[in-house]
Design a protein around this motif. Structure first.
Motif, PDB file in Angstrom:
ATOM      1  N   ALA A  68       0.869  -1.174   0.000  1.00 35.25           N
ATOM      2  CA  ALA A  68       0.000   0.000   0.000  1.00 35.25           C
ATOM      3  C   ALA A  68       0.913   1.233   0.000  1.00 35.25           C
ATOM      4  N   VAL A  69       1.147   1.816   1.168  1.00 36.03           N
ATOM      5  CA  VAL A  69       1.955   3.035   1.210  1.00 36.03           C
ATOM      6  C   VAL A  69       3.404   2.774   0.786  1.00 36.03           C
ATOM      7  N   ARG A  70       3.889   1.532   0.912  1.00 40.88           N
ATOM      8  CA  ARG A  70       5.261   1.254   0.453  1.00 40.88           C
ATOM      9  C   ARG A  70       5.390   1.515  -1.055  1.00 40.88           C
ATOM     10  N   ALA A  71       4.304   1.340  -1.815  1.00 44.16           N
ATOM     11  CA  ALA A  71       4.352   1.656  -3.252  1.00 44.16           C
ATOM     12  C   ALA A  71       4.491   3.159  -3.474  1.00 44.16           C
ATOM     13  N   LEU A  72       3.848   3.948  -2.616  1.00 52.27           N
ATOM     14  CA  LEU A  72       3.975   5.411  -2.710  1.00 52.27           C
ATOM     15  C   LEU A  72       5.389   5.845  -2.328  1.00 52.27           C
ATOM     16  N   ARG A  73       5.921   5.258  -1.263  1.00 55.12           N
ATOM     17  CA  ARG A  73       7.268   5.651  -0.827  1.00 55.12           C
ATOM     18  C   ARG A  73       8.306   5.281  -1.888  1.00 55.12           C
ATOM     19  N   GLY A  74       8.153   4.112  -2.499  1.00 53.26           N
ATOM     20  CA  GLY A  74       9.074   3.713  -3.555  1.00 53.26           C
ATOM     21  C   GLY A  74       9.022   4.659  -4.739  1.00 53.26           C
ATOM     22  N   THR A  75       7.822   5.094  -5.093  1.00 54.74           N
ATOM     23  CA  THR A  75       7.661   6.023  -6.217  1.00 54.74           C
ATOM     24  C   THR A  75       8.265   7.382  -5.876  1.00 54.74           C
ATOM     25  N   ALA A  76       8.071   7.820  -4.637  1.00 54.56           N
ATOM     26  CA  ALA A  76       8.649   9.109  -4.216  1.00 54.56           C
ATOM     27  C   ALA A  76      10.173   9.067  -4.311  1.00 54.56           C
ATOM     28  N   GLU A  77      10.771   7.949  -3.886  1.00 54.34           N
ATOM     29  CA  GLU A  77      12.234   7.821  -3.982  1.00 54.34           C
ATOM     30  C   GLU A  77      12.686   7.814  -5.434  1.00 54.34           C
ATOM     31  N   PRO A 118      10.671  14.606  -1.768  1.00 55.67           N
ATOM     32  CA  PRO A 118      11.100  14.377  -0.377  1.00 55.67           C
ATOM     33  C   PRO A 118      10.115  13.627   0.502  1.00 55.67           C
ATOM     34  N   ASP A 119       8.815  13.664   0.177  1.00 57.30           N
ATOM     35  CA  ASP A 119       7.833  13.046   1.077  1.00 57.30           C
ATOM     36  C   ASP A 119       6.545  12.750   0.314  1.00 57.30           C
ATOM     37  N   LEU A 120       5.620  12.109   1.005  1.00 56.28           N
ATOM     38  CA  LEU A 120       4.369  11.708   0.362  1.00 56.28           C
ATOM     39  C   LEU A 120       3.476  12.900   0.046  1.00 56.28           C
ATOM     40  N   SER A 148       4.544  15.762  -1.056  1.00 54.84           N
ATOM     41  CA  SER A 148       5.044  16.271  -2.344  1.00 54.84           C
ATOM     42  C   SER A 148       4.624  15.356  -3.491  1.00 54.84           C
ATOM     43  N   LEU A 149       4.620  14.042  -3.242  1.00 55.23           N
ATOM     44  CA  LEU A 149       4.176  13.096  -4.262  1.00 55.23           C
ATOM     45  C   LEU A 149       2.699  13.324  -4.584  1.00 55.23           C
ATOM     46  N   SER A 150       1.909  13.572  -3.549  1.00 52.58           N
ATOM     47  CA  SER A 150       0.489  13.856  -3.751  1.00 52.58           C
ATOM     48  C   SER A 150       0.292  15.132  -4.576  1.00 52.58           C
ATOM     49  N   ASP A 151       1.043  16.179  -4.251  1.00 52.42           N
ATOM     50  CA  ASP A 151       0.951  17.438  -5.018  1.00 52.42           C
ATOM     51  C   ASP A 151       1.280  17.197  -6.488  1.00 52.42           C
ATOM     52  N   LEU A 152       2.299  16.371  -6.711  1.00 52.69           N
ATOM     53  CA  LEU A 152       2.713  16.056  -8.084  1.00 52.69           C
ATOM     54  C   LEU A 152       1.603  15.281  -8.806  1.00 52.69           C
ATOM     55  N   ALA A 153       1.020  14.314  -8.124  1.00 57.56           N
ATOM     56  CA  ALA A 153      -0.035  13.492  -8.733  1.00 57.56           C
ATOM     57  C   ALA A 153      -1.255  14.322  -9.108  1.00 57.56           C
ATOM     58  N   MET A 154      -1.533  15.361  -8.336  1.00 56.43           N
ATOM     59  CA  MET A 154      -2.705  16.201  -8.607  1.00 56.43           C
ATOM     60  C   MET A 154      -2.546  17.028  -9.885  1.00 56.43           C
ATOM     61  N   LYS A 155      -1.328  17.078 -10.421  1.00 56.29           N
ATOM     62  CA  LYS A 155      -1.098  17.778 -11.702  1.00 56.29           C
ATOM     63  C   LYS A 155      -1.457  16.894 -12.893  1.00 56.29           C
ATOM     64  N   SER A 156      -1.640  15.593 -12.629  1.00 57.60           N
ATOM     65  CA  SER A 156      -2.056  14.665 -13.669  1.00 57.60           C
ATOM     66  C   SER A 156      -3.580  14.573 -13.667  1.00 57.60           C
ATOM     67  N   THR A 157      -4.128  13.648 -14.439  1.00 55.13           N
ATOM     68  CA  THR A 157      -5.573  13.466 -14.543  1.00 55.13           C
ATOM     69  C   THR A 157      -5.908  11.995 -14.306  1.00 55.13           C
ATOM     70  N   PRO A 158      -7.189  11.674 -13.998  1.00 54.16           N
ATOM     71  CA  PRO A 158      -7.548  10.272 -13.800  1.00 54.16           C
ATOM     72  C   PRO A 158      -7.141   9.405 -14.985  1.00 54.16           C
ATOM     73  N   GLY A 159      -6.535   8.258 -14.653  1.00 55.20           N
ATOM     74  CA  GLY A 159      -6.029   7.380 -15.700  1.00 55.20           C
ATOM     75  C   GLY A 159      -4.573   7.592 -16.016  1.00 55.20           C
ATOM     76  N   SER A 160      -3.973   8.644 -15.468  1.00 54.34           N
ATOM     77  CA  SER A 160      -2.517   8.887 -15.563  1.00 54.34           C
ATOM     78  C   SER A 160      -1.982   8.810 -16.999  1.00 54.34           C
ATOM     79  N   HIS A 161      -2.805   9.322 -17.947  1.00 57.49           N
ATOM     80  CA  HIS A 161      -2.403   9.292 -19.367  1.00 57.49           C
ATOM     81  C   HIS A 161      -2.064   7.873 -19.831  1.00 57.49           C
ATOM     82  N   GLY A 162      -2.833   6.892 -19.316  1.00 59.02           N
ATOM     83  CA  GLY A 162      -2.645   5.501 -19.741  1.00 59.02           C
ATOM     84  C   GLY A 162      -1.590   4.743 -18.985  1.00 59.02           C
ATOM     85  N   LEU A 163      -0.933   5.394 -18.031  1.00 57.17           N
ATOM     86  CA  LEU A 163       0.111   4.720 -17.255  1.00 57.17           C
ATOM     87  C   LEU A 163      -0.545   3.909 -16.136  1.00 57.17           C
ATOM     88  N   VAL A 164      -0.183   2.634 -16.011  1.00 52.96           N
ATOM     89  CA  VAL A 164      -0.768   1.750 -15.000  1.00 52.96           C
ATOM     90  C   VAL A 164       0.351   1.106 -14.196  1.00 52.96           C
TER      91      VAL A 164
END
Length: 482
Positions: A290-299, A304-306, A308-324
């Motif tokens: 669960a959160v370990r996937a978020l921490r790995g992506t942040a690294e 620096p932290d989750l 910031s990762l959340s702020d970054l994700a909010m710049k994208s749109t649902p479906g992440s432009h096809g990235l899964v």
């Protein structure tokens, strides 16, 4: 009118809340860490002297915290095995937590009884290294002298209740605590003494299982002590969840549990059939990632932290432009893919941007938990509302995506000591039943948790499309995983 206390003895600390019996309002609280040494290399110890729990309890209850209290409920960490000798002394330190030492013992037990289905039918769960039954097998194989001296078995909340009552001849537990041992069946409401003997090598005494509103006894000072329960069951009672509700916990690993009127037998081993603290059942499905996937992506992205990762994700749109992202970074338990790795699919030039990868991590984590939720739904568990717990539940990217992906109302409770509050609610229930003011089958109605409520609304169709995109990648990568 009156006041009761709830005690939460977690792996690291004791927290006590003192509550009004009628409303559940927290009047005062205490806290103390457990006096334990950190093992070399960090982390939590696997062996703990139970006296540390008592010392912590005494410190947390200092300065007159319990003055005027009429009843106490005890909740404690689950899976802590306290082996006792014929005189009631601890044979060795308690075996606590997800003890990796017992992994071989768990596999050994599973094979000895005849596999996953045999265990699921016997006690509603498949042996895991954390469970007392696996720790008993480890004890018999690794410390045979200690195993031979062991004549009685308790868990953390059983042992604390017994100490508070002055170590009476009668030893008790509750359905919630017993259901996690691996040698008590939530479906039948009975112990499997043969499984204790299978694991330990000889019979041992086990505590009497009390009903949800029964009292364990009175202290020498005249305080009523309720049955007590495990931390998961106490948190459910503190949150006030009922039929139609599920709880999704976002830790390093994740879990989904729901209230259900009957025990579920699952031959695949994905569902652990626990009992709750009200007379109902708590089927639980766990994911390793669960959160370990978020921490790995942040690294990976160098943020620096989750937050910031959340702020970054909010710049994208649902479906992440096809990235899964299939977030199976540590292998996975749900679905059962213990030796697999994570997958990143849908890479195109336009999707190779940090914000899309960040969004894919959040969507992958939540879709993995939705898969777990669907395991319960597939067995007839009704889920109309989800309580989302854990620090990550506060992240905007989680709150933006969760309602549409889960497809139901999502409740994000404000942080509070729900485990201790649940223990206090149990104490108020037992007190009311003893006084004749409350019914033995209905816990007291307390004010609900303050929470933010999120609806899927118009985003529901979008969430279903994201989910379908994820499911397609999972089925292509791991055909037949479910």
């Amino acid at each position: 009118m009156g006041i009761v206390a709830g005690l939460d003895s977690s792996p690291d600390f004791t927290r006590i809340v003192v509550c009004d019996t009628d409303t559940g309002a927290v009047l005062r609280q205490g806290y103390a860490p457990h006096p334990m040494e950190t093992p070399e290399g960090g982390g939590r110890p696997s062996d703990v002297d139970p006296q540390a729990w008592l010392l912590s309890l005494g410190e947390a209850a200092g300065s007159g915290l319990l003055e005027g209290v009429q009843a106490i409920g005890v909740s404690a960490q689950q899976n802590a095995l306290v082996p006792l000798d014929a005189q009631g002394a601890c044979v060795r330190p308690a075996l606590v937590g997800g003890d990796r030492r017992a992994q071989v013992a768990a596999a050994d037990l599973m094979d000895t009884l005849g596999g996953r289905q045999a265990w699921a039918e016997a006690v509603g769960c498949v042996p895991q290294a954390a469970q007392p039954v696996a720790k008993l097998r480890w004890l018999a194989r690794t410390e045979p002298d200690n195993a031979l001296r062991t004549t009685a078995l308790m868990q953390a909340h059983d042992w604390l209740v017994w100490q508070l009552l002055g170590r009476p001849a009668r030893r008790t537990t509750d359905r919630g605590g017993a259901s996690g041992t691996g040698y008590w069946s939530a479906a039948t409401g009975a112990y499997r003494a043969d499984l204790v003997e299978l694991a330990l090598g000889h019979p041992a005494m086990v505590p009497e299982v009390l009903g949800p509103s029964e009292a364990a006894g009175m202290t020498p000072e005249g305080l009523l002590i309720s049955a007590g329960t495990g931390e998961t069951m106490a948190a459910a009672l503190g949150l006030g969840i009922g039929l139609g509700d599920a709880v999704v916990s976002l830790g390093a690993s994740g879990s989904v549990m729901a209230v259900h009127p009957e025990a579920l037998v699952d031959s695949t081993g994905m569902i652990t059939s626990l009992a709750d603290a009200t007379g109902m059942h708590l089927p639980v499905v766990t994911t390793l990632n669960a959160v370990r996937a978020l921490r790995g992506t942040a690294e990976l992205l160098g943020v620096p932290d989750l937050e910031s990762l959340s702020d970054l994700a909010m710049k994208s749109t649902p479906g992440s432009h096809g990235l899964v992202m299939l977030p199976y970074l540590e292998g996975e338990r749900t679905p059962s893919l213990p030796h697999t790795a994570g997958t990143l699919a849908g890479l195109r030039r336009e999707s190779m941007k940090p914000e899309h990868l960040a969004r894919a991590a959040f969507e992958g984590m939540l879709c993995g938990l939705t898969d777990a939720l669907d395991v319960l739904r597939g067995r007839g568990v009704d889920v109309r509302r989800i309580f989302l717990l854990g620090a990550a539940a506060e992240l905007p990217a989680v709150q933006a995506a969760a309602p549409a992906l889960f497809g139901v109302q999502v409740v994000v409770p404000q942080p509070a000591d729900y485990t201790a509050i649940g223990a206090a609610r149990q104490a108020a229930w037992a007190l009311g039943v003893s006084q004749g003011t409350l019914a033995p089958h209905t816990p007291p109605t307390w004010q609900g948790a303050a929470a933010r409520v999120l609806e899927p609304g118009e985003e529901l169709a979008v969430g279903q499309a994201v989910r379908q995109q994820y499911t397609s990648v999972r089925e292509q990568t791991h055909p037949g995983a479910f």
